[in-house]
Design a protein around this motif. Structure first.
Motif, PDB file in Angstrom:
ATOM      1  N   ARG A  92      20.165 -18.907  55.675  1.00 61.21           N
ATOM      2  CA  ARG A  92      20.212 -20.375  55.571  1.00 61.21           C
ATOM      3  C   ARG A  92      21.403 -20.915  56.363  1.00 61.21           C
ATOM      4  NH1 ARG A  92      20.531 -21.100  50.151  1.00 61.21           N
ATOM      5  NH2 ARG A  92      18.317 -20.664  50.036  1.00 61.21           N
ATOM      6  N   GLU A  95      20.653 -20.571  60.064  1.00 62.88           N
ATOM      7  CA  GLU A  95      19.674 -21.566  60.491  1.00 62.88           C
ATOM      8  C   GLU A  95      20.294 -22.962  60.577  1.00 62.88           C
ATOM      9  OE1 GLU A  95      16.673 -20.913  57.553  1.00 62.88           O
ATOM     10  OE2 GLU A  95      16.079 -18.998  58.450  1.00 62.88           O
ATOM     11  N   GLN A  96      21.196 -23.278  59.674  1.00 62.46           N
ATOM     12  CA  GLN A  96      21.888 -24.566  59.742  1.00 62.46           C
ATOM     13  C   GLN A  96      22.749 -24.638  61.000  1.00 62.46           C
ATOM     14  OE1 GLN A  96      23.882 -24.613  55.950  1.00 62.46           O
ATOM     15  NE2 GLN A  96      22.106 -25.437  54.879  1.00 62.46           N
ATOM     16  N   ARG A  97      23.408 -23.541  61.323  1.00 58.39           N
ATOM     17  CA  ARG A  97      24.214 -23.480  62.550  1.00 58.39           C
ATOM     18  C   ARG A  97      23.324 -23.690  63.764  1.00 58.39           C
ATOM     19  NH1 ARG A  97      26.894 -21.379  66.647  1.00 58.39           N
ATOM     20  NH2 ARG A  97      27.975 -19.559  67.031  1.00 58.39           N
TER      21      ARG A  97
END
Length: 139
Positions: A92, A95-97
């Motif tokens: 998560r 993926e945010q990065r």
């Protein structure tokens, strides 16, 4: 799970990460040495993400982005912390990065023989693409 902390690695973490990978990761990489990890941190200080719990290293993932592709490497969770959401939290964060950097799709390198990893990746929404093969050449 609230005691899990995700943070970026620093140069002072290198030796601990290398020890961790010897214990928790499947397979080895040509870059699994001090210079390899130091080069990663110097090139992209936010790429190597660490999950810690009670000050101990519980997991890692390299979230590399070259401006074109998002690549996830070295997802590893300590055996004592598996099946507790560590891999999900690391992915998560990766993926945010990637989303913040403008990434569109994540590619992950997963060892063919690591069945446990296949289940982890599938459970987090990834699927296998059999029409691709990795080609390598050591430098």
């Amino acid at each position: 799970m609230s005691d899990l902390r995700i943070r970026r690695a620093s140069f002072s973490d290198i030796d601990a990460v290398l020890r961790f990978w010897r214990e928790a990761a499947e397979g080895t990489s040509i870059s699994d040495d001090h210079d390899g990890v130091a080069g990663l941190i110097a090139r992209d200080p936010e790429a190597l993400l660490l999950a810690t719990r009670d000050g101990a290293l519980a997991g890692t993932v390299i979230a590399g982005f070259d401006g074109w592709r998002c690549s996830a490497y070295r997802l590893a969770v300590h055996p004592g912390h598996r099946r507790q959401g560590v891999a999900t939290a690391l992915l998560r964060a990766a993926e945010q990065r990637f989303a913040a950097l403008g990434g569109r799709r994540v590619d992950a390198m997963v060892l063919e023989a690591n069945e446990q990893a296949h289940h982890t990746w599938a459970a987090t929404g990834y699927h296998r693409e059999d029409h691709w093969r990795r080609w390598v050449k050591p430098l």
